[in-house]
Design an enzyme around this catalytic site. Structure first.
Site: not given
Ligand code: GRF
Length: 217
Positions: A16, A67, A92, A95, A109, A111, A145, A147
């Protein structure tokens, strides 16, 4: 129009991120990546940033006592680079409400599900198991919260009879790569804003084409 300055936060492969890098390489794109930050030193996305000549920083969460200390460094680094918008792209780490509050309506974000369904992990496997007809992905503003937050953009893809977690993930990821730069563009052009719990749009075609699966006989 001045370009929106982005900080992209990653933890892994960064496909991404790559989609955002590619979009930003177009001179007409209204945003620019100022910094890419990973919480993991081995994230391939850091290489992608370097190859594109973008500042790549690792802030390894394991080297902080807690954190809050990690987020303090993260916040400073983002501020230092003058970012207007944070794009979480496969970041990952959860926060804290404090960090999220500091970046309210300035952090998005992506998702891999049609939120608010299937928050959390293993979204594709869970969708297939439930027999839902569509999988998909969502870009949303971030709230404390997991996502959660006002939805900016969604893409839905039909789930086929032979679908596996891997094939669905690949199908959805292709849509993520189209959608994330589009969502950033909409924000940069001032075409979306938060109103209460939802997003409202200005000068945007919200579409009226139905997706039906299975197709009517
Ligand atoms: C993607 O599926 C995104 O929706 C999720 O984590 C994944 C990240 O993939 N939050 P990449 O590192 O962008 O390939």
């Amino acid at each position: 129009m001045p370009q929106l300055k982005l900080a992209v936060l990653i933890s892994g492969g960064g496909t991404n991120l790559q989609a955002l890098i590619d979009a930003c390489s177009n001179v007409d794109f209204p945003a620019k990546i100022e910094v890419v930050i990973s919480n993991r030193p081995d994230a391939f996305g850091l290489e992608r940033a370097k190859q594109a000549g973008i500042k790549a920083v690792c802030i390894d969460h394991t080297s902080f006592a807690d954190r809050e200390a990690f987020e303090e460094d993260l916040h400073s680094c983002i501020k230092e680079h003058g970012a207007d918008l944070i794009c979480l792209a496969g970041f990952m780490r959860l926060l804290t409400a404090t960090f999220v509050g500091r970046w309210k309506d300035r952090m998005i974000n992506i998702h891999p599900s049609l939120l608010p369904s299937y928050k959390g992990l293993h979204t594709h496997a869970r969708a297939i198991e439930d027999g839902v007809r569509f999988g998909g992905c969502t870009v949303h503003f971030v709230r404390p919260e997991m996502d959660d937050g006002p939805i900016i953009m969604q893409a839905a893809v039909p789930i086929s009879a032979e679908e596996t977690e891997e094939t669905l993930a690949a199908k959805v990821l292709r849509q993520e790569h189209i959608m994330y730069p589009q969502a950033v563009k909409m924000i940069a052009e001032g075409k979306v804003r938060v109103s209460g719990r939802i997003c409202v749009f200005k000068g945007i075609d919200l579409g009226d084409t139905a997706l039906i699966s299975p197709l009517p006989i």
